[in-house]
Scaffold this motif. Sequence first.
Motif, PDB file in Angstrom:
ATOM      1  N   SER A   1       9.696  -4.667 -10.560  1.00 40.00           N
ATOM      2  CA  SER A   1       9.852  -3.737  -9.438  1.00 40.00           C
ATOM      3  C   SER A   1      10.340  -4.458  -8.192  1.00 40.00           C
ATOM      4  O   SER A   1      11.168  -3.935  -7.440  1.00 40.00           O
ATOM      5  CB  SER A   1       8.540  -2.994  -9.163  1.00 40.00           C
ATOM      6  N   LEU A   2       9.885  -5.685  -7.973  1.00 43.17           N
ATOM      7  CA  LEU A   2      10.354  -6.454  -6.827  1.00 43.17           C
ATOM      8  C   LEU A   2      11.828  -6.812  -6.983  1.00 43.17           C
ATOM      9  O   LEU A   2      12.594  -6.760  -6.003  1.00 43.17           O
ATOM     10  CB  LEU A   2       9.505  -7.712  -6.664  1.00 43.17           C
TER      11      LEU A   2
ATOM     12  N   ILE B   1       1.581  -1.384  -7.229  1.00 42.68           N
ATOM     13  CA  ILE B   1       1.745  -1.210  -8.677  1.00 42.68           C
ATOM     14  C   ILE B   1       0.988  -2.303  -9.425  1.00 42.68           C
ATOM     15  O   ILE B   1       0.301  -2.037 -10.412  1.00 42.68           O
ATOM     16  CB  ILE B   1       3.238  -1.214  -9.048  1.00 42.68           C
ATOM     17  N   TYR B   2       1.103  -3.539  -8.953  1.00 42.02           N
ATOM     18  CA  TYR B   2       0.403  -4.662  -9.579  1.00 42.02           C
ATOM     19  C   TYR B   2      -1.102  -4.422  -9.582  1.00 42.02           C
ATOM     20  O   TYR B   2      -1.764  -4.605 -10.607  1.00 42.02           O
ATOM     21  CB  TYR B   2       0.739  -5.951  -8.834  1.00 42.02           C
TER      22      TYR B   2
ATOM     23  N   ILE C   1       5.032  -1.842  -2.184  1.00 39.70           N
ATOM     24  CA  ILE C   1       4.951  -0.939  -3.335  1.00 39.70           C
ATOM     25  C   ILE C   1       4.714  -1.731  -4.625  1.00 39.70           C
ATOM     26  O   ILE C   1       3.900  -1.335  -5.465  1.00 39.70           O
ATOM     27  CB  ILE C   1       6.224  -0.077  -3.431  1.00 39.70           C
ATOM     28  N   SER C   2       5.399  -2.869  -4.785  1.00 40.23           N
ATOM     29  CA  SER C   2       5.190  -3.662  -6.004  1.00 40.23           C
ATOM     30  C   SER C   2       3.775  -4.237  -6.056  1.00 40.23           C
ATOM     31  O   SER C   2       3.195  -4.370  -7.125  1.00 40.23           O
ATOM     32  CB  SER C   2       6.228  -4.773  -6.110  1.00 40.23           C
TER      33      SER C   2
ATOM     34  N   PHE D   1      13.820  -3.798  -5.972  1.00 41.31           N
ATOM     35  CA  PHE D   1      13.885  -3.635  -4.515  1.00 41.31           C
ATOM     36  C   PHE D   1      14.768  -4.700  -3.865  1.00 41.31           C
ATOM     37  O   PHE D   1      15.445  -4.423  -2.869  1.00 41.31           O
ATOM     38  CB  PHE D   1      12.484  -3.645  -3.906  1.00 41.31           C
TER      39      PHE D   1
ATOM     40  N   ILE E   1       5.425  -6.408 -14.474  1.00 39.11           N
ATOM     41  CA  ILE E   1       5.784  -5.147 -13.823  1.00 39.11           C
ATOM     42  C   ILE E   1       6.067  -5.377 -12.340  1.00 39.11           C
ATOM     43  O   ILE E   1       7.019  -4.826 -11.785  1.00 39.11           O
ATOM     44  CB  ILE E   1       4.676  -4.098 -14.034  1.00 39.11           C
ATOM     45  N   ARG E   2       5.263  -6.221 -11.695  1.00 35.96           N
ATOM     46  CA  ARG E   2       5.490  -6.504 -10.275  1.00 35.96           C
ATOM     47  C   ARG E   2       6.826  -7.218 -10.082  1.00 35.96           C
ATOM     48  O   ARG E   2       7.583  -6.896  -9.175  1.00 35.96           O
ATOM     49  CB  ARG E   2       4.365  -7.350  -9.696  1.00 35.96           C
TER      50      ARG E   2
ATOM     51  N   GLY F   1       9.346  -2.613  -0.353  1.00 36.49           N
ATOM     52  CA  GLY F   1       9.352  -2.914  -1.787  1.00 36.49           C
ATOM     53  C   GLY F   1       8.257  -3.878  -2.184  1.00 36.49           C
ATOM     54  O   GLY F   1       7.634  -3.727  -3.231  1.00 36.49           O
ATOM     55  N   ASN F   2       8.011  -4.878  -1.354  1.00 35.98           N
ATOM     56  CA  ASN F   2       6.924  -5.816  -1.628  1.00 35.98           C
ATOM     57  C   ASN F   2       5.584  -5.089  -1.612  1.00 35.98           C
ATOM     58  O   ASN F   2       4.731  -5.324  -2.476  1.00 35.98           O
ATOM     59  CB  ASN F   2       6.941  -6.954  -0.611  1.00 35.98           C
TER      60      ASN F   2
END
Length: 136
Positions: free
Chosen positions: A70-71, A49-50, A45-46, A74, A66-67, A42-43
């Motif tokens: 999303s974090l 995304i960031y 992926i975030s 997760f 957004i980060r 998750g970290n």
Amino acid sequence: MVFFGIITTVEILELDKLTNILNEILELTAQILFGLFILVIGNYISLLIYNMVNKSQSNKFVAGIIRAASLALFIAIALRTMGIANEIVETAFTFIIGAIAVTVALSYGLGGREAAGEHFKEIIQKLKGKEPSKEK
């Protein structure tokens, strides 16, 4: 490997209560390790995304929000996987969604009274079968 050997030895010795305790410890350890794995993924992926949002819009504030969102998602998934605080996670997400809804309602109602009024006039005119007027 040593832990599996200990479990097997205890099973051979027919110590049922100790076998159950060791099996529960093994299961809990597996859940925690899988939850940590979800956090690591998750970290990553975030962070992806960031970086994508930051490059495309050059806006660090939005990318940071957004980060963080999303974090947080997760983290909630990882906590549920670990079996830690299931009710707290559900309650927290319920409150977060409620807070977002109240924020949107207040900003729409208080911040844009004129725009909201115009929008509702258009809706009422559409319901009555009239075309909305384009006055400015």
